[in-house]
Write a protein that holds these residues in place. Structure first.
Motif, short mmCIF file in Angstrom:
data_model
loop_
_atom_site.label_atom_id
_atom_site.label_comp_id
_atom_site.label_asym_id
_atom_site.label_seq_id
_atom_site.Cartn_x
_atom_site.Cartn_y
_atom_site.Cartn_z
N LYS A 107 55.57 25.54 92.19
CA LYS A 107 57.00 25.79 92.45
C LYS A 107 57.87 25.13 91.38
CE LYS A 107 56.98 26.47 97.44
NZ LYS A 107 57.45 25.97 98.74
N ALA A 108 57.48 23.93 90.94
CA ALA A 108 58.24 23.25 89.89
C ALA A 108 58.19 24.03 88.58
CB ALA A 108 57.71 21.83 89.69
N ILE A 109 57.03 24.57 88.26
CA ILE A 109 56.89 25.37 87.03
C ILE A 109 57.74 26.63 87.13
CG2 ILE A 109 55.28 26.73 85.64
CD1 ILE A 109 53.16 24.58 86.30
N ALA A 110 57.76 27.27 88.30
CA ALA A 110 58.59 28.46 88.50
C ALA A 110 60.07 28.12 88.32
CB ALA A 110 58.33 29.06 89.87
N GLU A 111 60.48 26.96 88.80
CA GLU A 111 61.87 26.53 88.65
C GLU A 111 62.20 26.27 87.18
OE1 GLU A 111 65.78 25.46 89.34
OE2 GLU A 111 64.38 26.58 90.59
N LYS A 134 50.97 13.57 72.60
CA LYS A 134 51.52 12.98 73.82
C LYS A 134 52.78 13.69 74.30
CE LYS A 134 49.39 8.58 73.10
NZ LYS A 134 49.48 7.17 73.28
N ILE A 135 53.03 14.89 73.80
CA ILE A 135 54.19 15.66 74.22
C ILE A 135 53.72 16.76 75.16
CG2 ILE A 135 56.03 17.20 73.47
CD1 ILE A 135 56.08 15.67 70.83
N LEU A 136 54.26 16.77 76.37
CA LEU A 136 53.92 17.80 77.34
C LEU A 136 54.86 18.99 77.15
CD1 LEU A 136 52.31 18.74 79.81
CD2 LEU A 136 54.02 17.60 81.23
N THR A 137 54.30 20.12 76.77
CA THR A 137 55.09 21.33 76.60
C THR A 137 54.98 22.18 77.85
OG1 THR A 137 53.27 22.61 75.65
CG2 THR A 137 54.63 21.34 74.11
N LEU A 138 55.87 23.12 78.00
CA LEU A 138 55.83 24.03 79.14
C LEU A 138 54.54 24.84 79.11
CD1 LEU A 138 57.12 25.28 81.61
CD2 LEU A 138 58.42 26.78 80.10
N GLU A 139 54.11 25.25 77.94
CA GLU A 139 52.88 26.03 77.82
C GLU A 139 51.66 25.22 78.27
OE1 GLU A 139 55.21 25.76 75.41
OE2 GLU A 139 56.01 27.79 75.48
N THR A 140 51.62 23.94 77.88
CA THR A 140 50.51 23.08 78.30
C THR A 140 50.56 22.85 79.80
OG1 THR A 140 50.56 21.99 76.14
CG2 THR A 140 49.34 20.89 77.88
N LEU A 141 51.73 22.66 80.35
CA LEU A 141 51.90 22.46 81.78
C LEU A 141 51.40 23.69 82.56
CD1 LEU A 141 52.92 20.65 84.06
CD2 LEU A 141 55.18 21.62 83.69
N LYS A 142 51.77 24.87 82.08
CA LYS A 142 51.31 26.10 82.73
C LYS A 142 49.78 26.20 82.66
CE LYS A 142 55.37 29.00 81.96
NZ LYS A 142 55.87 30.19 81.27
N PHE A 143 49.21 25.85 81.50
CA PHE A 143 47.76 25.89 81.36
C PHE A 143 47.09 24.94 82.35
CE2 PHE A 143 43.81 24.16 79.67
CZ PHE A 143 43.07 25.32 79.51
N MET A 189 64.83 28.08 82.19
CA MET A 189 64.69 28.52 80.79
C MET A 189 65.35 29.89 80.60
SD MET A 189 63.11 26.34 78.82
CE MET A 189 62.35 27.26 77.51
N GLU A 190 65.19 30.78 81.58
CA GLU A 190 65.82 32.10 81.49
C GLU A 190 67.34 31.99 81.50
OE1 GLU A 190 64.34 34.95 80.69
OE2 GLU A 190 62.52 33.74 80.55
N ILE A 191 67.87 31.09 82.31
CA ILE A 191 69.32 30.85 82.34
C ILE A 191 69.80 30.36 80.98
CG2 ILE A 191 71.13 29.38 83.31
CD1 ILE A 191 69.56 29.51 85.99
N CYS A 192 69.06 29.42 80.39
CA CYS A 192 69.43 28.89 79.07
C CYS A 192 69.37 29.98 78.00
CB CYS A 192 68.51 27.73 78.69
SG CYS A 192 68.73 26.27 79.72
N LYS A 193 68.33 30.81 78.04
CA LYS A 193 68.22 31.91 77.08
C LYS A 193 69.41 32.85 77.20
CE LYS A 193 63.20 32.23 76.62
NZ LYS A 193 62.05 33.12 76.88
N GLU A 194 69.79 33.15 78.43
CA GLU A 194 70.92 34.06 78.66
C GLU A 194 72.20 33.45 78.11
OE1 GLU A 194 73.36 35.74 82.45
OE2 GLU A 194 71.18 35.64 82.64
N LEU A 195 72.43 32.18 78.39
CA LEU A 195 73.64 31.50 77.90
C LEU A 195 73.70 31.49 76.38
CD1 LEU A 195 73.80 28.47 80.33
CD2 LEU A 195 75.42 30.37 80.21
#
Length: 102
Positions: free
Chosen positions: A81-85, A17-26, A90-96
């Motif tokens: 668009k929401a997935i792209a955001e 019951k956990i929605l991951t980013l990978e599952t959302l993209k799929f 995520m990229e901002i968080c990785k950079e930080l």
């Protein structure tokens, strides 16, 4: 007293019951053409695992539940668009955190 390690299948059940980013993209990619292998590949799964992962993901309870929702073209565009955001954030968080290589 023996402590039992949780097996892989038990962990999968715990995350049903956990929605991951990978599952959302799929889900978003699978709605385009209904091809599980291509949807898995387009959502970031390596090509040599895409077929197996796609078949597994299309049976996932969250994916099955998502197909019950009828979305028009405007809502699908909004989903992409929401997935792209989310990817951008995520990229901002990785950079930080100094995790650009991950």
């Amino acid at each position: 007293m023996r402590i039992r390690q949780v097996g892989f299948s038990s962990r999968l059940k715990a995350h049903r019951k956990i929605l991951t980013l990978e599952t959302l993209k799929f889900i978003a990619e699978f709605r385009k053409d209904g091809d599980a292998r291509l949807a898995a590949f387009r959502s970031g799964v390596p090509e040599n695992y895409a077929s197996k992962q796609g078949q597994w993901l299309k049976k996932h309870p969250i994916v099955l539940a998502s197909h019950e929702a009828e979305l028009d073209e405007r809502e699908l565009l909004k989903l992409h668009k929401a997935i792209a955001e989310i990817d951008r954030q995520m990229e901002i968080c990785k950079e930080l955190l100094g995790l650009e290589d991950f």
